[in-house]
Design an enzyme around this catalytic site. Structure first.
Site, short mmCIF file in Angstrom:
data_model
loop_
_atom_site.label_atom_id
_atom_site.label_comp_id
_atom_site.label_asym_id
_atom_site.label_seq_id
_atom_site.Cartn_x
_atom_site.Cartn_y
_atom_site.Cartn_z
N GLU A 26 45.12 30.97 45.87
CA GLU A 26 46.20 31.51 45.38
C GLU A 26 47.00 32.17 46.43
OE1 GLU A 26 46.54 35.28 44.18
OE2 GLU A 26 44.42 36.09 44.29
N LYS A 159 38.00 44.99 40.69
CA LYS A 159 38.18 46.41 41.15
C LYS A 159 37.84 47.59 40.34
CE LYS A 159 41.83 45.24 44.06
NZ LYS A 159 41.91 44.15 42.90
N1 PSU Z 1 43.14 41.74 43.04
C1 PSU Z 1 42.71 41.73 44.23
N2 PSU Z 1 43.93 41.42 45.35
C2 PSU Z 1 44.92 40.66 44.73
C3 PSU Z 1 45.00 40.52 43.38
C4 PSU Z 1 44.29 41.16 42.49
O1 PSU Z 1 41.90 42.26 44.73
O2 PSU Z 1 45.68 40.13 45.50
C5 PSU Z 1 46.64 40.05 42.96
C6 PSU Z 1 45.81 38.33 42.29
O3 PSU Z 1 46.93 37.52 42.65
C7 PSU Z 1 45.79 38.76 40.67
C8 PSU Z 1 47.00 39.78 40.75
O4 PSU Z 1 45.94 37.67 39.94
O5 PSU Z 1 47.01 40.63 41.63
C9 PSU Z 1 46.99 40.66 39.50
O6 PSU Z 1 47.94 41.31 39.18
P1 PSU Z 1 48.25 41.96 37.75
O7 PSU Z 1 47.36 43.17 37.97
O8 PSU Z 1 49.76 42.59 37.80
O9 PSU Z 1 48.22 40.91 36.93
#
Ligand code: PSU
Ligand code: MN
Length: 305
Positions: A26, A159
Site C-alpha cells: 500500500e 494498534k
Molecule cells: N495503521 C498503521 N499504519 C498506517 C495505517 C494504519 O499502523 O499507515 C494506514 C493504512 O493505510 C490504513 C489507514 O489503511 O491508515 C487507515 O486509516 P483510517 O483509520 O482513516 O481508515
C-alpha cells in the site's frame, strides 16, 4: 492507459500472466504513516525484500487519477514527499474525475489489488474501530472493504489506540477470515499480543495459501487477514508503549482531530513522543509481514500454477 480501470506496470503484468508470485504493497503507509525521509528509504527497501525473495513487488497508488499497480521510482518519490491525498475506495471516482493522485489505504489497495488479480498484500497494521466509537462513529473502511476482496492481507493486527475487541467483532460480522500466523493471540501492532484470542491459527505459508484457495472453492469473496505478530525481540517495551499511547489519545481528543486525519495524527504523535522507538518497531514489523507475504505468494503460485 486511458479508460482503463487499473493500469498495471509491464513488470507486474508479465509476472501475473506467467503465474509468478506478486505481492501488493500500500502507499498510505508511505505518505501518511511514516515520516520523511525514512519513508522513502522504507518504500524502496520493502520492494527490495520482495525482489530478493524472488517475488514481484506491486506498490499501488492512484497516479493522475488512474489506479496504478507497480510504481516506478519517481512515482514512489512523489508519494514520499507526502503532499498527496489519502485515498480510500470512495475517493477513487473523485480522483479519476479530477485527474489527481492519491495514496491508497489498506481498503483501496486491497480493492485495486484484487481487481488486478493479485492474491497477497502486505502492510503494517489494519485500520479498525476507534475507541469511543459511539461518539465519533469512526470505523475504518478497511474493515468493510476486506469483506469484499478475495486476497490474503498480512498485517500485524491493529494498534491498541483502536478498540481491538470491537474491531474483531466487526471482522466477524463482515465474514473476514482472521487467522493468526503461528499464534492464537491477535497481535497489537507494536506488541506481539493483545490478549484477544483467535479461533484459528496456521502454521506455515502453505496452510495460508490453502485457506485462501479453500475460501474461493467455498464461494467466499472476503479477505483472509493473516495476523502476523512482530517477533518478541523486536517488539516495543509494553510500559513505554502504554504511556505513549495514552498521551497520543488524549492529545488527539484535546485537539479535536477527526475523520481521516485521526490515524496519521496518532502515528506521527507516537513516533515523536517515543523518540523514534515506535518507528523502528513499525519498520521491523512491516519487513516481517512482507517476508511472510512473499512465502505465501510463492505457495499460491505453486499450488495454483
Ligand atoms: N495503521 C498503521 N499504519 C498506517 C495505517 C494504519 O499502523 O499507515 C494506514 C493504512 O493505510 C490504513 C489507514 O489503511 O491508515 C487507515 O486509516 P483510517 O483509520 O482513516 O481508515
Ligand atoms: Mn476513520
Amino acid at each position: 492507459m486511458q479508460n482503463q480501470a487499473v493500469a498495471i506496470s509491464p513488470r507486474v503484468s508479465k509476472a501475473l500472466s506467467e503465474n509468478r508470485p506478486v505481492v501488493a504493497l500500500e502507499s498510505t503507509i508511505i505518505s501518511h504513516g511514516l515520516p520523511f525521509p525514512q519513508n522513502l528509504a522504507a518504500a524502496k527497501e520493502f520492494e527490495q525484500i520482495l525482489i530478493d525473495a524472488g517475488v514481484e513487488p506491486a506498490t499501488i497508488a492512484v497516479i493522475d487519477g488512474v489506479p496504478t499497480v507497480g510504481l516506478d521510482e519517481s512515482q514512489i518519490e512523489i508519494l514520499a514527499q507526502g503532499d498527496i491525498a489519502k485515498a480510500s475506495v470512495r475517493d477513487l471516482g473523485i480522483l479519476r474525475a479530477k485527474g489527481v493522485s492519491g495514496a491508497t489505504t489498506v481498503a483501496a489497495t486491497a480493492y485495486i489489488a484484487a481487481k488486478a488479480g493479485i492474491n497477497v498484500f502486505a502492510t503494517g497494521g489494519l485500520g479498525g474501530v476507534h475507541r469511543e466509537f459511539f461518539e465519533s462513529f469512526d470505523e475504518s473502511a478497511d474493515l468493510s472493504e476486506l469483506a469484499k476482496a478475495s486476497i490474503v492481507v498480512v498485517a500485524a493486527g491493529v494498534k491498541s489506540v483502536l478498540d481491538i475487541a470491537a474491531t474483531l467483532e466487526r471482522l466477524e460480522t463482515l465474514s473476514v477470515q482472521v487467522v493468526g500466523y503461528q499464534t492464537n493471540d491477535f497481535p497489537s501492532f507494536w506488541l506481539p499480543t493483545s490478549g484477544y484470542e483467535l479461533d484459528w491459527s496456521v502454521e506455515n505459508a502453505n496452510e495460508v495459501a490453502r485457506v485462501l484457495l479453500g475460501a474461493r472453492e467455498s464461494g467466499l469473496e472476503s479477505a483472509v487477514l493473516l495476523a502476523n505478530p512482530v517477533p518478541a525481540a523486536q517488539a516495543w517495551e509494553k510500559q513505554e508503549h502504554d504511556r505513549v499511547l495514552e498521551k497520543a489519545l488524549s492529545s488527539a481528543k484535546q485537539q479535536g482531530i477527526r475523520g481521516k486525519a485521526v490515524t496519521p495524527f496518532l502515528l506521527e504523535f507516537i513516533v515523536n513522543e517515543s523518540g523514534g522507538r515506535s518507528l523502528a518497531v513499525n519498520l521491523d514489523l512491516v519487513r516481517n509481514n512482507i517476508r511472510v507475504a512473499a512465502e505465501v505468494a510463492k505457495e499460491i503460485a505453486v499450488i495454483d500454477g
